[in-house]
Design a protein around this motif. Sequence first.
Motif, PDB file in Angstrom:
ATOM      1  N   GLY A 178      -0.903  -2.098  24.565  1.00  9.38           N
ATOM      2  CA  GLY A 178      -1.152  -1.872  25.982  1.00  9.38           C
ATOM      3  C   GLY A 178      -0.157  -0.912  26.622  1.00  9.38           C
ATOM      4  O   GLY A 178      -0.133  -0.773  27.845  1.00  9.38           O
ATOM      5  N   VAL A 179       0.694  -0.265  25.828  1.00 11.77           N
ATOM      6  CA  VAL A 179       1.634   0.738  26.331  1.00 11.77           C
ATOM      7  C   VAL A 179       1.424   2.040  25.558  1.00 11.77           C
ATOM      8  O   VAL A 179       0.733   2.061  24.538  1.00 11.77           O
ATOM      9  N   THR A 180       2.033   3.099  26.034  1.00 12.71           N
ATOM     10  CA  THR A 180       1.836   4.410  25.417  1.00 12.71           C
ATOM     11  C   THR A 180       2.525   4.501  24.063  1.00 12.71           C
ATOM     12  O   THR A 180       3.439   3.725  23.757  1.00 12.71           O
ATOM     13  N   GLN A 181       2.107   5.495  23.293  1.00 16.52           N
ATOM     14  CA  GLN A 181       2.718   5.727  21.980  1.00 16.52           C
ATOM     15  C   GLN A 181       4.188   6.057  22.136  1.00 16.52           C
ATOM     16  O   GLN A 181       5.023   5.612  21.360  1.00 16.52           O
ATOM     17  N   GLY A 182       4.534   6.804  23.181  1.00 17.94           N
ATOM     18  CA  GLY A 182       5.928   7.144  23.430  1.00 17.94           C
ATOM     19  C   GLY A 182       6.773   5.911  23.707  1.00 17.94           C
ATOM     20  O   GLY A 182       7.906   5.789  23.225  1.00 17.94           O
ATOM     21  N   ALA A 183       6.224   4.977  24.478  1.00 21.60           N
ATOM     22  CA  ALA A 183       6.947   3.737  24.782  1.00 21.60           C
ATOM     23  C   ALA A 183       7.123   2.894  23.519  1.00 21.60           C
ATOM     24  O   ALA A 183       8.199   2.341  23.281  1.00 21.60           O
ATOM     25  N   VAL A 184       6.079   2.802  22.704  1.00 20.79           N
ATOM     26  CA  VAL A 184       6.181   2.060  21.443  1.00 20.79           C
ATOM     27  C   VAL A 184       7.259   2.681  20.568  1.00 20.79           C
ATOM     28  O   VAL A 184       8.086   1.977  19.976  1.00 20.79           O
ATOM     29  N   SER A 185       7.294   4.010  20.500  1.00 23.46           N
ATOM     30  CA  SER A 185       8.307   4.700  19.698  1.00 23.46           C
ATOM     31  C   SER A 185       9.718   4.397  20.197  1.00 23.46           C
ATOM     32  O   SER A 185      10.642   4.207  19.399  1.00 23.46           O
ATOM     33  N   GLN A 186       9.900   4.336  21.506  1.00 26.46           N
ATOM     34  CA  GLN A 186      11.219   4.000  22.064  1.00 26.46           C
ATOM     35  C   GLN A 186      11.616   2.572  21.697  1.00 26.46           C
ATOM     36  O   GLN A 186      12.764   2.310  21.359  1.00 26.46           O
ATOM     37  N   HIS A 187      10.665   1.662  21.776  1.00 27.12           N
ATOM     38  CA  HIS A 187      10.944   0.280  21.406  1.00 27.12           C
ATOM     39  C   HIS A 187      11.285   0.181  19.923  1.00 27.12           C
ATOM     40  O   HIS A 187      12.203  -0.550  19.537  1.00 27.12           O
ATOM     41  N   LEU A 188      10.570   0.935  19.105  1.00 26.67           N
ATOM     42  CA  LEU A 188      10.858   0.933  17.668  1.00 26.67           C
ATOM     43  C   LEU A 188      12.254   1.479  17.391  1.00 26.67           C
ATOM     44  O   LEU A 188      12.964   0.962  16.521  1.00 26.67           O
ATOM     45  N   LYS A 189      12.653   2.490  18.133  1.00 28.96           N
ATOM     46  CA  LYS A 189      13.994   3.057  17.963  1.00 28.96           C
ATOM     47  C   LYS A 189      15.056   1.991  18.263  1.00 28.96           C
ATOM     48  O   LYS A 189      16.016   1.831  17.505  1.00 28.96           O
ATOM     49  N   SER A 190      14.869   1.249  19.345  1.00 25.78           N
ATOM     50  CA  SER A 190      15.819   0.185  19.698  1.00 25.78           C
ATOM     51  C   SER A 190      15.852  -0.903  18.633  1.00 25.78           C
ATOM     52  O   SER A 190      16.922  -1.396  18.265  1.00 25.78           O
ATOM     53  N   LEU A 191      14.681  -1.286  18.145  1.00 20.67           N
ATOM     54  CA  LEU A 191      14.610  -2.315  17.109  1.00 20.67           C
ATOM     55  C   LEU A 191      15.270  -1.842  15.818  1.00 20.67           C
ATOM     56  O   LEU A 191      15.949  -2.615  15.140  1.00 20.67           O
ATOM     57  N   LYS A 192      15.075  -0.570  15.500  1.00 22.98           N
ATOM     58  CA  LYS A 192      15.689  -0.016  14.288  1.00 22.98           C
ATOM     59  C   LYS A 192      17.210   0.021  14.426  1.00 22.98           C
ATOM     60  O   LYS A 192      17.935  -0.367  13.513  1.00 22.98           O
ATOM     61  N   LEU A 193      17.709   0.473  15.578  1.00 24.24           N
ATOM     62  CA  LEU A 193      19.153   0.519  15.808  1.00 24.24           C
ATOM     63  C   LEU A 193      19.782  -0.873  15.767  1.00 24.24           C
ATOM     64  O   LEU A 193      20.938  -1.028  15.372  1.00 24.24           O
ATOM     65  N   ALA A 194      19.027  -1.883  16.159  1.00 25.44           N
ATOM     66  CA  ALA A 194      19.513  -3.260  16.141  1.00 25.44           C
ATOM     67  C   ALA A 194      19.427  -3.877  14.741  1.00 25.44           C
ATOM     68  O   ALA A 194      19.868  -5.004  14.539  1.00 25.44           O
ATOM     69  N   GLY A 195      18.843  -3.149  13.802  1.00 23.88           N
ATOM     70  CA  GLY A 195      18.722  -3.663  12.439  1.00 23.88           C
ATOM     71  C   GLY A 195      17.599  -4.660  12.255  1.00 23.88           C
ATOM     72  O   GLY A 195      17.593  -5.428  11.299  1.00 23.88           O
ATOM     73  N   LEU A 196      16.622  -4.630  13.172  1.00 25.59           N
ATOM     74  CA  LEU A 196      15.526  -5.594  13.114  1.00 25.59           C
ATOM     75  C   LEU A 196      14.290  -5.072  12.388  1.00 25.59           C
ATOM     76  O   LEU A 196      13.440  -5.854  11.983  1.00 25.59           O
ATOM     77  N   VAL A 197      14.172  -3.753  12.262  1.00 25.41           N
ATOM     78  CA  VAL A 197      13.042  -3.173  11.535  1.00 25.41           C
ATOM     79  C   VAL A 197      13.536  -2.059  10.622  1.00 25.41           C
ATOM     80  O   VAL A 197      14.582  -1.454  10.863  1.00 25.41           O
TER      81      VAL A 197
END
Length: 99
Positions: free
Chosen positions: A32-51
């Motif tokens: 329900g959010v844009t591809q850009g927003a999903v990418s930003q969330h993925l970046k945060s999750l990756k930096l946190a070591g969660l994905v």
Amino acid sequence: MRALADPTRRAVFERIARAKEINVAELTRSSGVTQGAVSQHLKSLKLAGLVAERPQGRNVYYRAKPEGLAPLFDWLDHYEVFWRERLDTLRNLLKEIDP
């Protein structure tokens, strides 16, 4: 914990955790959010070591890294005694009220 504080990011992480692997397009369709927003969330999750990510051609696939949750579990373990004592007290009180 900061990475999972945002409800949208938490939903993205939960979707990744339920899938073996998933790409951004699939995450975007169900978020329900844009591809850009999903990418930003993925970046945060990756930096946190969660994905973790795995590029394949034009796609990047994401999978959950359960070991990334270890600091959260360690923090929660610290409060185990606190909650165990309170739940024991509640259990005893309930037995007194309704034997």
